[in-house]
Design a protein around this motif. Structure first.
Motif, PDB file in Angstrom:
ATOM      1  N   TRP A 185       2.142  -3.153  12.302  1.00  0.00           N
ATOM      2  CA  TRP A 185       2.554  -4.180  11.353  1.00  0.00           C
ATOM      3  C   TRP A 185       2.091  -5.552  11.830  1.00  0.00           C
ATOM      4  CZ3 TRP A 185       4.608  -4.228   6.587  1.00  0.00           C
ATOM      5  CH2 TRP A 185       5.101  -5.435   6.094  1.00  0.00           C
ATOM      6  N   ASP A 186       1.441  -6.283  10.931  1.00  0.00           N
ATOM      7  CA  ASP A 186       0.988  -7.638  11.245  1.00  0.00           C
ATOM      8  C   ASP A 186       1.894  -8.651  10.553  1.00  0.00           C
ATOM      9  OD1 ASP A 186      -0.336  -9.841  12.032  1.00  0.00           O
ATOM     10  OD2 ASP A 186      -2.132  -9.514  10.840  1.00  0.00           O
ATOM     11  N   HIS A 187       1.725  -8.788   9.236  1.00  0.00           N
ATOM     12  CA  HIS A 187       2.612  -9.658   8.461  1.00  0.00           C
ATOM     13  C   HIS A 187       2.554  -9.218   6.996  1.00  0.00           C
ATOM     14  CE1 HIS A 187      -1.336 -11.666   8.084  1.00  0.00           C
ATOM     15  NE2 HIS A 187      -0.913 -12.002   6.872  1.00  0.00           N
ATOM     16  N   ALA A 188       3.553  -9.628   6.245  1.00  0.00           N
ATOM     17  CA  ALA A 188       3.648  -9.234   4.842  1.00  0.00           C
ATOM     18  C   ALA A 188       2.549  -9.898   4.026  1.00  0.00           C
ATOM     19  CB  ALA A 188       5.014  -9.612   4.275  1.00  0.00           C
ATOM     20  N   SER A 189       1.963  -9.125   3.117  1.00  0.00           N
ATOM     21  CA  SER A 189       0.880  -9.644   2.296  1.00  0.00           C
ATOM     22  C   SER A 189       0.752  -8.801   1.036  1.00  0.00           C
ATOM     23  CB  SER A 189      -0.442  -9.614   3.081  1.00  0.00           C
ATOM     24  OG  SER A 189      -1.529  -9.983   2.251  1.00  0.00           O
ATOM     25  N   LEU A 190       0.170  -9.398  -0.004  1.00  0.00           N
ATOM     26  CA  LEU A 190      -0.094  -8.701  -1.261  1.00  0.00           C
ATOM     27  C   LEU A 190      -1.584  -8.368  -1.411  1.00  0.00           C
ATOM     28  CD1 LEU A 190       2.163 -10.784  -3.707  1.00  0.00           C
ATOM     29  CD2 LEU A 190       2.676  -8.561  -2.656  1.00  0.00           C
ATOM     30  N   VAL A 191      -2.297  -8.335  -0.292  1.00  0.00           N
ATOM     31  CA  VAL A 191      -3.741  -8.147  -0.358  1.00  0.00           C
ATOM     32  C   VAL A 191      -4.105  -6.802  -0.963  1.00  0.00           C
ATOM     33  CG1 VAL A 191      -3.768  -7.270   2.025  1.00  0.00           C
ATOM     34  CG2 VAL A 191      -5.867  -8.179   1.001  1.00  0.00           C
ATOM     35  N   TRP A 192      -3.334  -5.752  -0.676  1.00  0.00           N
ATOM     36  CA  TRP A 192      -3.669  -4.430  -1.184  1.00  0.00           C
ATOM     37  C   TRP A 192      -3.370  -4.304  -2.671  1.00  0.00           C
ATOM     38  CZ3 TRP A 192      -6.797  -3.041   2.195  1.00  0.00           C
ATOM     39  CH2 TRP A 192      -6.554  -3.227   3.551  1.00  0.00           C
ATOM     40  N   TYR A 193      -2.403  -5.074  -3.133  1.00  0.00           N
ATOM     41  CA  TYR A 193      -2.137  -5.089  -4.577  1.00  0.00           C
ATOM     42  C   TYR A 193      -3.239  -5.838  -5.325  1.00  0.00           C
ATOM     43  CZ  TYR A 193       2.491  -3.276  -3.552  1.00  0.00           C
ATOM     44  OH  TYR A 193       3.522  -2.481  -3.134  1.00  0.00           O
ATOM     45  N   GLU A 194      -3.787  -6.883  -4.677  1.00  0.00           N
ATOM     46  CA  GLU A 194      -4.928  -7.581  -5.270  1.00  0.00           C
ATOM     47  C   GLU A 194      -6.145  -6.661  -5.346  1.00  0.00           C
ATOM     48  OE1 GLU A 194      -5.580 -11.048  -2.964  1.00  0.00           O
ATOM     49  OE2 GLU A 194      -3.682 -12.010  -3.518  1.00  0.00           O
ATOM     50  N   LYS A 195      -6.386  -5.913  -4.269  1.00  0.00           N
ATOM     51  CA  LYS A 195      -7.504  -4.966  -4.279  1.00  0.00           C
ATOM     52  C   LYS A 195      -7.272  -3.854  -5.306  1.00  0.00           C
ATOM     53  CE  LYS A 195      -8.991  -5.639   0.520  1.00  0.00           C
ATOM     54  NZ  LYS A 195     -10.360  -6.097   0.165  1.00  0.00           N
ATOM     55  N   LEU A 233       8.892   7.798   1.330  1.00  0.00           N
ATOM     56  CA  LEU A 233       8.690   6.795   0.277  1.00  0.00           C
ATOM     57  C   LEU A 233       8.912   5.394   0.827  1.00  0.00           C
ATOM     58  CD1 LEU A 233      10.498   8.492  -2.762  1.00  0.00           C
ATOM     59  CD2 LEU A 233       8.078   8.542  -2.162  1.00  0.00           C
ATOM     60  N   PHE A 234       9.915   5.237   1.685  1.00  0.00           N
ATOM     61  CA  PHE A 234      10.180   3.928   2.287  1.00  0.00           C
ATOM     62  C   PHE A 234       9.008   3.471   3.142  1.00  0.00           C
ATOM     63  CE2 PHE A 234      11.803   1.466   5.907  1.00  0.00           C
ATOM     64  CZ  PHE A 234      12.358   0.387   5.238  1.00  0.00           C
ATOM     65  N   VAL A 235       8.423   4.406   3.894  1.00  0.00           N
ATOM     66  CA  VAL A 235       7.270   4.065   4.735  1.00  0.00           C
ATOM     67  C   VAL A 235       6.084   3.643   3.876  1.00  0.00           C
ATOM     68  CG1 VAL A 235       5.590   4.997   6.379  1.00  0.00           C
ATOM     69  CG2 VAL A 235       8.017   5.551   6.622  1.00  0.00           C
ATOM     70  N   VAL A 236       5.825   4.396   2.787  1.00  0.00           N
ATOM     71  CA  VAL A 236       4.707   4.074   1.898  1.00  0.00           C
ATOM     72  C   VAL A 236       4.889   2.691   1.288  1.00  0.00           C
ATOM     73  CG1 VAL A 236       3.658   4.657  -0.318  1.00  0.00           C
ATOM     74  CG2 VAL A 236       4.076   6.450   1.366  1.00  0.00           C
ATOM     75  N   VAL A 237       6.103   2.404   0.803  1.00  0.00           N
ATOM     76  CA  VAL A 237       6.365   1.106   0.173  1.00  0.00           C
ATOM     77  C   VAL A 237       6.241  -0.021   1.196  1.00  0.00           C
ATOM     78  CG1 VAL A 237       8.122  -0.298  -0.960  1.00  0.00           C
ATOM     79  CG2 VAL A 237       7.817   2.090  -1.626  1.00  0.00           C
ATOM     80  N   THR A 238       6.771   0.186   2.389  1.00  0.00           N
ATOM     81  CA  THR A 238       6.737  -0.857   3.417  1.00  0.00           C
ATOM     82  C   THR A 238       5.307  -1.222   3.800  1.00  0.00           C
ATOM     83  OG1 THR A 238       8.864  -0.121   4.313  1.00  0.00           O
ATOM     84  CG2 THR A 238       7.472  -1.483   5.739  1.00  0.00           C
ATOM     85  N   TYR A 239       4.479  -0.200   4.051  1.00  0.00           N
ATOM     86  CA  TYR A 239       3.117  -0.470   4.509  1.00  0.00           C
ATOM     87  C   TYR A 239       2.169  -0.848   3.380  1.00  0.00           C
ATOM     88  CZ  TYR A 239       4.090   0.769   9.293  1.00  0.00           C
ATOM     89  OH  TYR A 239       4.570   0.758  10.568  1.00  0.00           O
ATOM     90  N   SER A 240       2.646  -0.797   2.137  1.00  0.00           N
ATOM     91  CA  SER A 240       1.832  -1.346   1.057  1.00  0.00           C
ATOM     92  C   SER A 240       1.819  -2.863   1.100  1.00  0.00           C
ATOM     93  CB  SER A 240       2.366  -0.868  -0.297  1.00  0.00           C
ATOM     94  OG  SER A 240       3.626  -1.466  -0.590  1.00  0.00           O
ATOM     95  N   PHE A 241       2.775  -3.458   1.840  1.00  0.00           N
ATOM     96  CA  PHE A 241       2.828  -4.913   2.002  1.00  0.00           C
ATOM     97  C   PHE A 241       2.286  -5.361   3.357  1.00  0.00           C
ATOM     98  CE2 PHE A 241       6.184  -3.942  -1.066  1.00  0.00           C
ATOM     99  CZ  PHE A 241       5.886  -4.839  -2.082  1.00  0.00           C
TER     100      PHE A 241
END
Length: 267
Positions: free
Chosen positions: A46-56, A30-38
């Motif tokens: 890992w590149d950088h934190a973003s909300l792009v997938w939440y926008e999609k 669950l921690f991995v899923v939550v982390t890579y959702s950002f």
């Protein structure tokens, strides 16, 4: 400190270590899923934190939301139906004495022990034999069927501890069967009923095997949608949706936990 106290403390510390390891093992995915959702990019780099997938997820995933809506509709309707039928069946078997009572109780647990593949194939053959078109209705029937035993088991366990002298007291005070059911039995077993309902919702939302056999065109649920995406690669949008569902589940579980504590204290 004697040997017994030392041995007891040693066992307790070992139990805590095992419990901690199990919790870590369960929550790391669950921690991995939550982390890579950002994560701003796909994959495990890992590149950088973003909300792009939440926008999609919100603006560019209509098919995913349609599958999620189907899952939610099926989960709520089948869980409510299974909870009502399972509760009434459990009360009826505990309340009345009739021939074949023990056989009915045994048969009621069959959907719990049979493999899901067998249940799914059996349902598919049945729906094809009676010429029922596969769709949301067939998924609803299938989910209600395999959810029923869980409600029946949980309510039956609560009724095993029920003090039936309260029913006699209610009848002595002039209550009929419907009044006894609604004002004495149901309030007492309500925590078990709600627990069974939550179990049904969970089982319905995560079911894939049975749903795969009984679903039709345009009736795909979220597990089927995720499975269909595997051939093209799972999008991180699923990670974002998973995080939203985890938060929603935690909030609902917390609310129900407080409610069940209140009901248990009042009863």
């Amino acid at each position: 400190m004697n040997y017994h106290s030392y041995n007891k403390g040693h066992k307790v510390s070992f139990s805590y270590i095992v419990l901690t390891l199990i919790i870590i093992f369960l929550f790391i995915p669950l921690f991995v899923v939550v982390t890579y959702s950002f994560n701003s990019t796909k994959g495990m780099e890992w590149d950088h934190a973003s909300l792009v997938w939440y926008e999609k997820l919100i603006f560019e995933s209509p098919s995913l939301w349609a599958a999620f809506k189907n899952s939610l509709i099926i989960a709520l309707t089948s869980s409510i139906t299974a909870t009502l039928l399972g509760t009434l069946a459990s009360i009826g078997i505990k309340w009345y004495r009739f021939r074949g009572r023990s056989y009915i109780t045994t048969i009621s647990y069959l959907p719990m022990v049979l493999p899901e593949v067998i249940i799914g194939i059996s349902m598919l053959i049945f729906f094809s034999a009676v010429k029922i078109r596969l769709g949301l209705f067939t998924i609803f029937v299938a989910h209600t069927t395999f959810n029923l035993p869980f409600v029946f088991m949980m309510v039956s366990a609560r009724l095993d501890e029920f003090d039936f002298s309260t029913i006699e007291a209610a009848r002595d005070l002039g209550a009929n069967e419907s009044q006894t059911l609604s004002k004495v039995i149901v309030p007492t077993i309500l925590p078990a009923v709600l627990s069974g309902f939550l179990m049904c919702v969970t089982m319905s939302l995560e079911d894939f095997v049975i749903t795969f056999f009984v679903s039709g065109p345009g009736s795909g649920t979220l597990p089927l949608y995720v499975y269909s995406m595997i051939r093209y690669g799972v999008s991180p949008v699923i990670n974002a949706l998973s995080f939203v569902m985890i938060l929603g589940t935690m909030i609902i579980a917390f609310i129900f936990r407080r409610f069940l504590k209140t009901v248990a204290a009042s009863s």
